[in-house]
Design an enzyme around this catalytic site. Sequence first.
Site, short mmCIF file in Angstrom:
data_model
loop_
_atom_site.label_atom_id
_atom_site.label_comp_id
_atom_site.label_asym_id
_atom_site.label_seq_id
_atom_site.Cartn_x
_atom_site.Cartn_y
_atom_site.Cartn_z
CD1 TRP A 13 23.40 63.53 -9.46
CD2 TRP A 13 24.56 61.97 -8.35
NE1 TRP A 13 22.94 62.30 -9.87
CE2 TRP A 13 23.64 61.32 -9.20
CE3 TRP A 13 25.41 61.18 -7.55
CZ2 TRP A 13 23.54 59.92 -9.27
CZ3 TRP A 13 25.32 59.80 -7.63
CH2 TRP A 13 24.39 59.18 -8.47
CE LYS A 14 23.78 72.18 -8.16
NZ LYS A 14 23.09 73.45 -7.88
CD GLU A 173 22.45 75.11 -14.70
OE1 GLU A 173 21.71 74.15 -14.47
OE2 GLU A 173 23.52 75.32 -14.10
N GLY A 239 19.64 69.88 -10.74
CA GLY A 239 20.38 69.72 -9.49
C GLY A 239 19.56 68.93 -8.49
N GLY A 240 18.86 69.63 -7.62
CA GLY A 240 18.12 69.00 -6.51
C GLY A 240 17.27 67.81 -6.92
P1 PGA Z 1 18.70 73.03 -9.23
O1 PGA Z 1 20.22 73.12 -9.77
O2 PGA Z 1 17.97 72.11 -10.18
O3 PGA Z 1 18.82 72.45 -7.84
O4 PGA Z 1 18.15 74.41 -9.25
C1 PGA Z 1 20.52 73.22 -11.12
C2 PGA Z 1 22.01 73.33 -11.32
O5 PGA Z 1 22.67 73.96 -10.50
O6 PGA Z 1 22.56 72.78 -12.30
#
Ligand code: PGA
Length: 266
Positions: A13-14, A173, A239-240
């Site tokens: 979720w950052k 990643e 992430g998103g």
């Molecule tokens: P993203 O992020 O799916 O928004 O590209 C992935 C991550 O940073 O783990």
Amino acid sequence: MNKLRRPLIAGNWKMHEGGPGGLDLAVACVALAKEAPGVDIVIAPPFTLLAAAASVAEDTPLSLAAQNIHFEPNGAFTGEVSAEMVAEAGCSWVIIGHSERRTLFGETDELVAQKVDAARRAGLRPIVCVGESLDEREAGKTEQVVRRQVAAVSALLATGPLANGMPAAVAYEPVWAIGTGKTATPEQAQEVHAWIRGWLGEVSTELADLTRVLYGGSVKPDNAAELLTQPDIDGALIGGASLKADSFSAIARAAVAELTRMGVAT
Ligand code: PGA
């Protein structure tokens, strides 16, 4: 995916959803984890939501991850949180060495290794992130960079988490694919995942067989299925698309569908 390994779908979720909206999202993820038999579902909310999310996830198949830890168990480290503290808050996993930590906060391979060791000490399973930048890919250095990042932790993953019966995960990643909407093609991702598994295999066959290698970088419902058909892609770090219950669920369903396609009973 491969019948040897249970797929793992993790949401990073950052620095989003630390409040009531995040708790609603955690509740939705509990429902999703119950509906995705055969797939491990993990969410990594911000630190401030961990304890509340843990009460929601208690006695359910949903697992929690921290997004970072300090490598010391405690001490005068203002603003830091230890592996023991996040374990106490209810985490069983921790994301270590995310590219945002490496590039924005100066985390080195050495620091990443110290954090992997701290995770072992606290009984947490690490999700170690590796991946090359666009410049490195264009300079033909992908293999060299990712190999170095994996080499910094592979022996520790074998003696720590694997030896404790809690195999870790490695997330490939590519930095150029994170948050950019650009995804590695399934073939590009599979190539690097196969290298990673080969390097883990240099430490031990068991490490190579049991470590889940996740793909991360703009994973969305519309590209998850084709990524997950690759034999060395054991899941995703998202992430998103993990910030909306419907897109996160759709990605988890793609993993369930791939299990069914492979003939694995769920
Ligand atoms: P993203 O992020 O799916 O928004 O590209 C992935 C991550 O940073 O783990």
